[in-house]
Write an enzyme that holds these catalytic residues in place. Sequence first.
Site, PDB file in Angstrom:
ATOM      1  CE  LYS A   1      -3.914  -0.434   4.927  1.00 26.17           C
ATOM      2  NZ  LYS A   1      -5.312  -0.007   5.017  1.00 26.17           N
ATOM      3  CG  HIS A  28      -1.952  -0.769   1.081  1.00 30.70           C
ATOM      4  ND1 HIS A  28      -1.883  -2.262   1.420  1.00 30.70           N
ATOM      5  CD2 HIS A  28      -3.283  -0.609   0.799  1.00 30.70           C
ATOM      6  CE1 HIS A  28      -3.217  -2.914   1.144  1.00 30.70           C
ATOM      7  NE2 HIS A  28      -4.145  -1.924   1.044  1.00 30.70           N
TER       8      HIS A  28
END
Length: 240
Positions: free
Chosen positions: A138, A134
Amino acid sequence: MIELAIVGYGKMGKMIESLASAEKFHISGVYDVINPPETHLKEKADVAIEFSAPSEVLKNVEFLASKGINVVCGTTGWYDKASEVEAIIKRYNTGFIYASNFSVGVNLFFQMVKDAAAIMNRFSEYNVLVTETHHTQKLDKPSGTGIRTAEYLIENLESKKSYVSDAERAAANEINIISHRIENVVGVHEVKFESEADSITLTHSAKSRRGFAEGALLAAEFIHTKKGFYKFEDVFGNIK
Ligand SMILES: NC(=O)c1ccc[n+]([C@@H]2O[C@H](COP(=O)([O-])OP(=O)(O)OC[C@H]3O[C@@H](n4cnc5c(N)ncnc54)[C@H](O)[C@@H]3O)[C@@H](O)[C@H]2O)c1
């Protein structure tokens, strides 16, 4: 017309606002960290779509439920508090639906992972590994979807009992979830079955946040008149 509150006006909140069809939804309010719902809610809503931060979920859900507003919760990283959230929903007799990943594609991926695990039970020469990648903003690690993927593998693979995160070495009955954080990656999840001879990989790669937002809006239509505690699987299972 469904009166919709958007709680959390970041990357996901903005995407939801841009995709909410004017025929189905009227956006009654948009709330963020500087104007959170508990101090700024003015307009009544049937349902709130909540994409904020893990630390905010309990407070937001309690406040929204206390106002009789059903909640679609997309925020991840709060699942150790799931029983508290369920108790709040029961206490106020409202509706709640959540998913670590609202995209239809990821739910198809989950189904394929379960089916693959059932097949791989017969081939003990293969070990299994989960990886998730990601963007660097995040907050939770491993991702909620990475954890859910490992949980589905554990439910379906006789040899696996638990998961570990970023372990140098995992025990034979553990699944290692490896996390990578790279600028601008929306979300990639992989399940790799590996033997001495070869490897077989299942990959879900999100091209944008659109799929998450579309699924959250589908969940809002599902939950706006319901009471009770639901997962996105309950919506996904009924897509025809
Ligand atoms: N379930 C899914 O399909 C899915 C998909 C993408 C992201 N997510 C999760 O959704 C969450 C948000 O993701 P994002 O990319 O939009 O993050 P983001 O950082 O871009 O946006 C989060 C927003 O929430 C706001 N916020 C913080 N505290 C708040 C509060 N108390 N009340 C209202 N708003 C508040 C912040 O100001 C920010 O604007 C994360 O937990 C992420 O992991 C889930």
